[in-house]
Design an enzyme around this catalytic site. Sequence first.
Site, mmCIF file in Angstrom:
data_model
loop_
_atom_site.group_PDB
_atom_site.id
_atom_site.type_symbol
_atom_site.label_atom_id
_atom_site.label_comp_id
_atom_site.label_asym_id
_atom_site.label_seq_id
_atom_site.Cartn_x
_atom_site.Cartn_y
_atom_site.Cartn_z
ATOM 1 N N ASP A 63 -50.731 40.445 91.704
ATOM 2 C CA ASP A 63 -52.124 40.858 91.551
ATOM 3 C C ASP A 63 -53.008 39.665 91.208
ATOM 4 O O ASP A 63 -54.136 39.552 91.674
ATOM 5 C CB ASP A 63 -52.245 41.900 90.426
ATOM 6 N N ALA A 64 -52.463 38.784 90.376
ATOM 7 C CA ALA A 64 -53.258 37.643 89.931
ATOM 8 C C ALA A 64 -53.590 36.721 91.111
ATOM 9 O O ALA A 64 -54.718 36.248 91.253
ATOM 10 C CB ALA A 64 -52.503 36.881 88.851
ATOM 11 N N ASP A 80 -56.103 38.308 93.264
ATOM 12 C CA ASP A 80 -57.397 38.239 92.607
ATOM 13 C C ASP A 80 -58.057 36.886 92.784
ATOM 14 O O ASP A 80 -59.260 36.788 92.965
ATOM 15 C CB ASP A 80 -57.174 38.492 91.122
ATOM 16 N N SER A 125 -38.562 54.936 81.743
ATOM 17 C CA SER A 125 -38.231 55.487 83.051
ATOM 18 C C SER A 125 -36.951 56.304 82.962
ATOM 19 O O SER A 125 -36.434 56.536 81.876
ATOM 20 C CB SER A 125 -38.101 54.364 84.061
ATOM 21 N N LEU A 126 -36.459 56.753 84.090
ATOM 22 C CA LEU A 126 -35.288 57.626 84.093
ATOM 23 C C LEU A 126 -34.147 56.979 84.855
ATOM 24 O O LEU A 126 -34.366 56.266 85.826
ATOM 25 C CB LEU A 126 -35.634 58.939 84.813
ATOM 26 N N GLU A 130 -36.821 70.183 86.504
ATOM 27 C CA GLU A 130 -38.221 70.085 86.919
ATOM 28 C C GLU A 130 -38.293 69.257 88.195
ATOM 29 O O GLU A 130 -37.539 68.310 88.338
ATOM 30 C CB GLU A 130 -39.048 69.346 85.845
ATOM 31 N N LYS A 154 -39.246 66.308 90.529
ATOM 32 C CA LYS A 154 -39.675 64.945 90.238
ATOM 33 C C LYS A 154 -40.834 64.621 91.172
ATOM 34 O O LYS A 154 -40.655 64.458 92.378
ATOM 35 C CB LYS A 154 -38.517 63.963 90.448
ATOM 36 N N ASP A 211 -43.665 62.674 93.063
ATOM 37 C CA ASP A 211 -43.770 61.302 93.551
ATOM 38 C C ASP A 211 -45.229 60.844 93.497
ATOM 39 O O ASP A 211 -45.950 60.915 94.487
ATOM 40 C CB ASP A 211 -43.223 61.230 94.979
ATOM 41 N N TYR A 263 -45.695 66.839 82.153
ATOM 42 C CA TYR A 263 -44.278 67.154 81.933
ATOM 43 C C TYR A 263 -43.706 66.475 80.690
ATOM 44 O O TYR A 263 -42.533 66.609 80.384
ATOM 45 C CB TYR A 263 -43.438 66.782 83.156
ATOM 46 N N LYS A 284 -31.882 62.426 92.521
ATOM 47 C CA LYS A 284 -32.742 62.083 93.651
ATOM 48 C C LYS A 284 -32.286 62.779 94.931
ATOM 49 O O LYS A 284 -31.098 63.019 95.139
ATOM 50 C CB LYS A 284 -32.719 60.557 93.888
ATOM 51 N N CYS A 325 -26.858 24.560 99.540
ATOM 52 C CA CYS A 325 -28.125 25.191 99.182
ATOM 53 C C CYS A 325 -29.176 24.841 100.234
ATOM 54 O O CYS A 325 -29.382 23.662 100.531
ATOM 55 C CB CYS A 325 -28.569 24.702 97.805
ATOM 56 N N CYS A 349 -31.987 22.464 98.256
ATOM 57 C CA CYS A 349 -31.752 21.107 97.738
ATOM 58 C C CYS A 349 -30.530 20.445 98.358
ATOM 59 O O CYS A 349 -30.272 19.274 98.110
ATOM 60 C CB CYS A 349 -31.621 21.128 96.216
ATOM 61 N N CYS A 379 -25.954 27.771 94.046
ATOM 62 C CA CYS A 379 -26.287 26.364 94.221
ATOM 63 C C CYS A 379 -25.878 25.633 92.949
ATOM 64 O O CYS A 379 -26.153 26.083 91.838
ATOM 65 C CB CYS A 379 -27.785 26.241 94.449
ATOM 66 N N CYS A 387 -32.436 21.207 91.741
ATOM 67 C CA CYS A 387 -32.833 22.158 92.776
ATOM 68 C C CYS A 387 -34.254 22.669 92.526
ATOM 69 O O CYS A 387 -34.525 23.320 91.523
ATOM 70 C CB CYS A 387 -31.863 23.335 92.834
HETATM 71 S S1 IVH Z 1 -39.843 62.455 82.423
HETATM 72 C C1 IVH Z 1 -38.821 59.481 79.061
HETATM 73 N N1 IVH Z 1 -40.346 64.266 84.256
HETATM 74 O O1 IVH Z 1 -40.410 59.613 87.301
HETATM 75 C C2 IVH Z 1 -38.841 60.200 80.377
HETATM 76 N N2 IVH Z 1 -40.706 61.990 84.841
HETATM 77 O O2 IVH Z 1 -38.268 57.662 87.346
HETATM 78 C C3 IVH Z 1 -40.165 60.213 81.008
HETATM 79 N N3 IVH Z 1 -41.596 61.659 87.095
HETATM 80 O O3 IVH Z 1 -41.915 57.308 85.142
HETATM 81 C C4 IVH Z 1 -40.198 60.746 82.380
HETATM 82 N N4 IVH Z 1 -41.704 63.778 87.654
HETATM 83 O O4 IVH Z 1 -43.432 58.743 86.661
HETATM 84 C C5 IVH Z 1 -40.326 62.961 83.980
HETATM 85 N N5 IVH Z 1 -40.797 65.997 85.738
HETATM 86 C C6 IVH Z 1 -40.779 64.692 85.461
HETATM 87 C C7 IVH Z 1 -41.203 63.718 86.396
HETATM 88 C C8 IVH Z 1 -41.136 62.375 86.050
HETATM 89 C C9 IVH Z 1 -41.940 62.538 88.048
HETATM 90 C C10 IVH Z 1 -41.695 60.183 87.229
HETATM 91 C C11 IVH Z 1 -42.382 59.469 86.087
HETATM 92 C C12 IVH Z 1 -41.357 58.513 85.548
HETATM 93 C C13 IVH Z 1 -40.456 58.353 86.705
HETATM 94 C C14 IVH Z 1 -39.079 57.923 86.267
#
Ligand code: IVH
Length: 692
Positions: A40-41, A44, A89-90, A123, A125, A127, A233, A321, A415, A418, A439, A445
């Site tokens: 991004d930088a 920019d 994240s998950l 739940e 997921k 996107d 969620y 997934k 390499c 280098c 390398c 290098c």
């Molecule tokens: S729970 C500490 N629940 O998936 C756990 N995440 O791969 C917090 N996402 O960053 C996440 N649907 O952006 C949770 N029903 C759901 C979700 C969900 C989509 C996304 C979210 C997270 C990412 C992790």
Amino acid sequence: MTKRPSQSVALARAEHARLGAEIAAHDRRYYQDDAPTVSDADYDALRRRYEALEKAFPELKAAGSLSDTVGAAPSEKFAKVRHAVPMLSLGNIFADEDVEEFCARVRRFLGLSDDMALAMTAEPKIDGLSCTLRYEDGALVRAATRGDGYEGEDVTANVRTIDAIPNHLAGAPSVFEARGEVYMRHADFRALNARQAEAGKPTFANPRNAAAGSLRQLDPRITAGRPLAFFAYAWGEVSEAFAATQFEAIAAMGRFGLPTNPLTRLCRSAAEMLAQYRAVEAQRASLGYDIDGVVYKVDDLALQQRLGFVSRSPRWAVAHKFPAERATTVLEGIEIQVGRTGALTPVARLRPVTVGGVVVANATLHNEDEIARKDVRIGDTVVVQRAGDVIPQVVEVVPDKRPPGAEPYRFPETCPVCGSAALREIDEKTGEADVVRRCTGQLVCAAQAVEGLKHFCSRNAFDIEGLGDKQIELFFKEGLIRTAADIFTLRARDGQGRPPLRDWEGFGETSVKNLFDAIDARRAIAFNRFLFALGIRRIGETNARRFARHFGDWETFRAAARAPDAAAELGAIDGIGPVVAESVADFFAEARNEAALDALLAQVTVEPMEAIAANHPLAGKTIVFTGSLERMSRDEAKAMAERLGAKVSGSISARTDLVVAGPGAGSKLTKARDLGVETIDEEEWLRRSAGA
Ligand code: IVH
């Protein structure tokens, strides 16, 4: 303001056209391909230069300017927001068996037998992109993106324009941070793209990009015109408990006025979870919005609390997934990239192909053995797979389509940057060659040096805005920056023996000032970030954090890492294995590294770690668990101690403060008694960890 007096209109016009084309190409890669090739930088900086030219030569604008189009989502324009509770994240799972395994892991950690109930929510997921919404006394006061999980961008003004997100909640706790996903429905996405196309503006490759691009607009009026939606969620900081289970929490958020997903179900077994996964998968195409899997979460919030987190993901949740999407295309070439640690990584250059809505032109080939195993040859037609946000990969070759004369691929043994020999280390124990060829030209290098500097400046390390990959490559090539310490003397050396930076192509008065200021802003840095930035092999963010937490301040750590028995001492730290310890000891044993460190430390200050939960009586204590525990698993006890700010060690020394001994404790208990270390049983441990 960037105008150099000597610059003629003709030169400016040429540069304007060149920059315009470059920016448009980056916009395409960012918005349509979801595959940006600059930070991004860097982006920019281009954009700033472009706008500065237009300011100095207004006649250029008439020729058609990018400045009014969709384009830029430059992150540094948004204020940063520190998340009071990190947005993590998950972990992902893909196979049916993994569901059973996830449940078993949770049970093991909690010490639940198979016949005890364990409910989970399932739940969809979503996107999109996650967002946190802070409400105080019912009113929306701040909205932020996830960012790196610890710090996001303030998008409050934009979020206020989203109809689906209430500006007021009814009946929520006085502080309530709702978390969820901002996304765009398919119908809205198609209509938006049609409008964009009609207006001659770039279109978006998929709804997620459209949602991200719309939320991160600098002008909230643009966001207001974009049909964004939201599902809650999760939650961050809350002033009081508002539910006892995940399922109730989602229902409560619905009552407060937040949109929640109607496909959320409560499941009582792995079989029910799988059935729900199948049911959601079957509806996927008709939902009207993108989902990429199902998230399972332990329903009982008290159990969630006990389970806690490993690194960046919760133990109490996992994302199941949907299968990855695949396509076939032609492998046009194999490029070898040299990384920070000298690893030679093969990258497939592909004839661009759309995989699950995104154009893919590059994919990973993993390593030498994988190329050989799949017998991938240049010119082959290959199957490319893309799963969610991971890097696309070459899965296999389509043998019937091999062109005549295609030769087996020979992986280079030197390499490409280098010319040093590139070798595969032999594991001393197994006698097997490492999968990675490296390398050997560590200090000569250029690729390793440049990649090391990029890592040093990157977001989770020193996070120096305006010093992106492009600038580092340029400064390195010009000999302006060779080591990390050089970054901090840039301002002082500017103009010495060469034109000042502001006169360099692509720079200007303002961008140079901003760069110098950004560098100065990082002269004090947290211990864990500093250690991570050094790029020591095997010291990622998690290990850096472990060391920082264990030692508290940099000097203590450095002394330990330089000690003659450093590897043994470091290896005794909980979570640090012998290989990692060895790697740190090796780094500090190298005189040239020490010299580089001293030069760097003359420029920057390393701040000690803030004690976590410093007020808990166990904070800062070094604890050893030995023998078996009956009320909780060893892992849980460790996690609990760490949450309270204690350090957990695997071995007893004079530095041990407390030993928790269960039945069957052997030599460690004896040693603890010999050393006079306080020893307690599990009951007492529970009492003390509760703060008694
Ligand atoms: S729970 C500490 N629940 O998936 C756990 N995440 O791969 C917090 N996402 O960053 C996440 N649907 O952006 C949770 N029903 C759901 C979700 C969900 C989509 C996304 C979210 C997270 C990412 C992790």
